[in-house]
Design a protein around this motif. Structure first.
Motif, PDB file in Angstrom:
ATOM      1  N   GLU A   1     -11.063 -15.940  12.997  1.00  0.00           N
ATOM      2  CA  GLU A   1     -11.657 -14.812  12.480  1.00  0.00           C
ATOM      3  C   GLU A   1     -10.684 -14.957  11.076  1.00  0.00           C
ATOM      4  OE1 GLU A   1     -11.688  -9.718  12.809  1.00  0.00           O
ATOM      5  OE2 GLU A   1     -10.622 -10.646  14.042  1.00  0.00           O
ATOM      6  N   ALA A   2     -11.500 -14.692  10.132  1.00  0.00           N
ATOM      7  CA  ALA A   2     -11.193 -14.557   8.160  1.00  0.00           C
ATOM      8  C   ALA A   2     -11.284 -13.387   7.227  1.00  0.00           C
ATOM      9  CB  ALA A   2     -11.347 -16.073   7.477  1.00  0.00           C
ATOM     10  N   ILE A   3     -10.721 -12.626   6.978  1.00  0.00           N
ATOM     11  CA  ILE A   3     -10.890 -12.000   6.382  1.00  0.00           C
ATOM     12  C   ILE A   3     -10.540 -11.563   5.311  1.00  0.00           C
ATOM     13  CG2 ILE A   3     -10.522  -9.059   6.509  1.00  0.00           C
ATOM     14  CD1 ILE A   3      -9.551  -8.446   9.424  1.00  0.00           C
ATOM     15  N   LEU A   4     -10.705 -11.489   3.842  1.00  0.00           N
ATOM     16  CA  LEU A   4     -10.580 -11.101   2.678  1.00  0.00           C
ATOM     17  C   LEU A   4     -10.251  -9.774   2.289  1.00  0.00           C
ATOM     18  CD1 LEU A   4      -9.991 -12.925  -0.166  1.00  0.00           C
ATOM     19  CD2 LEU A   4     -11.984 -12.902  -0.177  1.00  0.00           C
ATOM     20  N   TYR A   5      -9.030  -9.413   1.864  1.00  0.00           N
ATOM     21  CA  TYR A   5      -8.444  -8.023   1.459  1.00  0.00           C
ATOM     22  C   TYR A   5      -8.771  -7.839   0.130  1.00  0.00           C
ATOM     23  CZ  TYR A   5      -6.978  -6.982   6.303  1.00  0.00           C
ATOM     24  OH  TYR A   5      -7.038  -6.752   7.158  1.00  0.00           O
ATOM     25  N   SER A   6      -9.714  -7.333  -0.402  1.00  0.00           N
ATOM     26  CA  SER A   6     -10.222  -7.634  -1.815  1.00  0.00           C
ATOM     27  C   SER A   6     -10.923  -6.278  -2.718  1.00  0.00           C
ATOM     28  CB  SER A   6     -11.598  -8.540  -1.588  1.00  0.00           C
ATOM     29  OG  SER A   6     -12.210  -8.294  -3.099  1.00  0.00           O
ATOM     30  N   THR A   7     -11.182  -6.018  -3.580  1.00  0.00           N
ATOM     31  CA  THR A   7     -11.442  -4.998  -4.284  1.00  0.00           C
ATOM     32  C   THR A   7     -12.553  -4.911  -5.457  1.00  0.00           C
ATOM     33  OG1 THR A   7     -11.053  -2.534  -5.015  1.00  0.00           O
ATOM     34  CG2 THR A   7     -10.141  -4.200  -5.885  1.00  0.00           C
ATOM     35  N   ASP A   8     -13.170  -4.262  -5.694  1.00  0.00           N
ATOM     36  CA  ASP A   8     -14.741  -4.125  -6.090  1.00  0.00           C
ATOM     37  C   ASP A   8     -13.250  -4.282  -7.886  1.00  0.00           C
ATOM     38  OD1 ASP A   8     -17.566  -3.984  -4.980  1.00  0.00           O
ATOM     39  OD2 ASP A   8     -16.771  -2.335  -5.249  1.00  0.00           O
ATOM     40  N   GLY A   9     -14.220  -5.237  -8.904  1.00  0.00           N
ATOM     41  CA  GLY A   9     -13.357  -5.632 -10.288  1.00  0.00           C
ATOM     42  C   GLY A   9     -12.517  -6.878 -10.005  1.00  0.00           C
ATOM     43  N   CYS A  10     -12.360  -7.140  -9.002  1.00  0.00           N
ATOM     44  CA  CYS A  10     -10.995  -7.996  -9.079  1.00  0.00           C
ATOM     45  C   CYS A  10     -10.911  -9.404  -9.117  1.00  0.00           C
ATOM     46  CB  CYS A  10     -10.313  -7.745  -7.564  1.00  0.00           C
ATOM     47  SG  CYS A  10      -9.106  -9.680  -7.219  1.00  0.00           S
TER      48      CYS A  10
ATOM     49  N   ALA B   1      -6.221 -13.303   5.517  1.00  0.00           N
ATOM     50  CA  ALA B   1      -5.976 -13.420   7.215  1.00  0.00           C
ATOM     51  C   ALA B   1      -6.522 -13.695   7.951  1.00  0.00           C
ATOM     52  CB  ALA B   1      -5.352 -11.730   7.134  1.00  0.00           C
ATOM     53  N   LEU B   2      -5.631 -14.870   8.910  1.00  0.00           N
ATOM     54  CA  LEU B   2      -6.333 -15.480   9.777  1.00  0.00           C
ATOM     55  C   LEU B   2      -6.229 -15.011  10.683  1.00  0.00           C
ATOM     56  CD1 LEU B   2      -5.952 -19.102   7.846  1.00  0.00           C
ATOM     57  CD2 LEU B   2      -8.076 -17.646   8.025  1.00  0.00           C
ATOM     58  N   ASN B   3      -7.105 -14.829  11.918  1.00  0.00           N
ATOM     59  CA  ASN B   3      -7.282 -14.612  13.121  1.00  0.00           C
ATOM     60  C   ASN B   3      -5.419 -13.266  13.480  1.00  0.00           C
ATOM     61  OD1 ASN B   3      -8.560 -16.142  14.248  1.00  0.00           O
ATOM     62  ND2 ASN B   3      -7.191 -17.247  15.964  1.00  0.00           N
ATOM     63  N   HIS B   4      -5.514 -12.549  12.198  1.00  0.00           N
ATOM     64  CA  HIS B   4      -4.846 -11.468  11.979  1.00  0.00           C
ATOM     65  C   HIS B   4      -3.136 -12.222  12.509  1.00  0.00           C
ATOM     66  CE1 HIS B   4      -7.633  -8.748  12.191  1.00  0.00           C
ATOM     67  NE2 HIS B   4      -8.104  -9.314  13.526  1.00  0.00           N
TER      68      HIS B   4
ATOM     69  N   ASP C   1      -1.539 -15.533   0.912  1.00  0.00           N
ATOM     70  CA  ASP C   1      -1.791 -14.379  -0.790  1.00  0.00           C
ATOM     71  C   ASP C   1      -2.135 -15.177  -1.748  1.00  0.00           C
ATOM     72  OD1 ASP C   1      -0.264 -12.258   0.377  1.00  0.00           O
ATOM     73  OD2 ASP C   1       1.273 -12.939  -0.037  1.00  0.00           O
ATOM     74  N   TRP C   2      -2.810 -15.267  -2.728  1.00  0.00           N
ATOM     75  CA  TRP C   2      -3.456 -15.930  -3.484  1.00  0.00           C
ATOM     76  C   TRP C   2      -1.829 -15.869  -4.759  1.00  0.00           C
ATOM     77  CZ3 TRP C   2      -7.697 -17.673  -4.683  1.00  0.00           C
ATOM     78  CH2 TRP C   2      -8.052 -18.678  -5.825  1.00  0.00           C
TER      79      TRP C   2
ATOM     80  N   SER D   1      -3.937 -24.104   7.667  1.00  0.00           N
ATOM     81  CA  SER D   1      -3.380 -22.706   8.109  1.00  0.00           C
ATOM     82  C   SER D   1      -4.097 -22.709   9.482  1.00  0.00           C
ATOM     83  CB  SER D   1      -3.526 -21.981   7.708  1.00  0.00           C
ATOM     84  OG  SER D   1      -2.862 -22.383   6.168  1.00  0.00           O
ATOM     85  N   ILE D   2      -6.530 -23.169   9.686  1.00  0.00           N
ATOM     86  CA  ILE D   2      -6.899 -23.033  10.651  1.00  0.00           C
ATOM     87  C   ILE D   2      -6.627 -24.304  11.439  1.00  0.00           C
ATOM     88  CG2 ILE D   2      -9.504 -23.079  10.773  1.00  0.00           C
ATOM     89  CD1 ILE D   2      -9.924 -22.039   8.030  1.00  0.00           C
ATOM     90  N   GLU D   3      -5.923 -24.958  10.848  1.00  0.00           N
ATOM     91  CA  GLU D   3      -5.567 -26.557  11.493  1.00  0.00           C
ATOM     92  C   GLU D   3      -4.329 -26.026  12.752  1.00  0.00           C
ATOM     93  OE1 GLU D   3      -5.620 -29.802   9.442  1.00  0.00           O
ATOM     94  OE2 GLU D   3      -7.479 -29.853   9.349  1.00  0.00           O
ATOM     95  N   SER D   4      -3.632 -25.016  11.650  1.00  0.00           N
ATOM     96  CA  SER D   4      -2.352 -24.877  13.013  1.00  0.00           C
ATOM     97  C   SER D   4      -2.678 -24.049  13.646  1.00  0.00           C
ATOM     98  CB  SER D   4      -0.986 -24.156  11.814  1.00  0.00           C
ATOM     99  OG  SER D   4      -1.368 -23.374  11.470  1.00  0.00           O
ATOM    100  N   ILE D   5      -3.483 -22.830  13.611  1.00  0.00           N
ATOM    101  CA  ILE D   5      -3.919 -21.947  14.731  1.00  0.00           C
ATOM    102  C   ILE D   5      -4.874 -22.465  16.224  1.00  0.00           C
ATOM    103  CG2 ILE D   5      -5.413 -19.943  14.868  1.00  0.00           C
ATOM    104  CD1 ILE D   5      -5.090 -19.345  12.127  1.00  0.00           C
ATOM    105  N   SER D   6      -6.187 -23.821  15.612  1.00  0.00           N
ATOM    106  CA  SER D   6      -6.644 -23.935  16.594  1.00  0.00           C
ATOM    107  C   SER D   6      -5.741 -24.911  17.845  1.00  0.00           C
ATOM    108  CB  SER D   6      -7.741 -25.022  16.190  1.00  0.00           C
ATOM    109  OG  SER D   6      -8.734 -24.725  14.850  1.00  0.00           O
TER     110      SER D   6
END
Length: 79
Positions: free
Chosen positions: A3-12, A55-58, A63-64, A74-79
């Protein structure tokens, strides 16, 4: 599945760069949900000066600036 979530906002512009960077992974089946931190006070307080944050799998937050290799590792370390 990751589960991948990108925390963002408009205009960034950095958030837009992060989405473009992640596009090849999305094209290869990664599901990415983009969350606007302005829609939730908790997210706004948590990520205000850190966005974009992936965020990957919570369990892992990147961070950028992050690159595709760091995301894949990071994905491989979760799998």
């Amino acid at each position: 599945m990751i589960e991948a979530i990108l925390y963002s906002t408009d205009g960034c512009h950095l958030c837009q760069e992060a989405q473009q960077l992640l596009a090849p992974l999305v094209d290869n089946g990664m599901q990415l949900r983009v969350v606007d931190i302005m829609d939730n006070d908790d997210d706004l307080q948590r990520f205000r000066i850190r966005i974009p944050v992936l965020a990957l799998n919570h369990s892992i937050e990147l961070d950028w600036p992050f690159d595709i290799q760091r995301v894949q590792h990071s994905i491989e370390s979760i799998s």
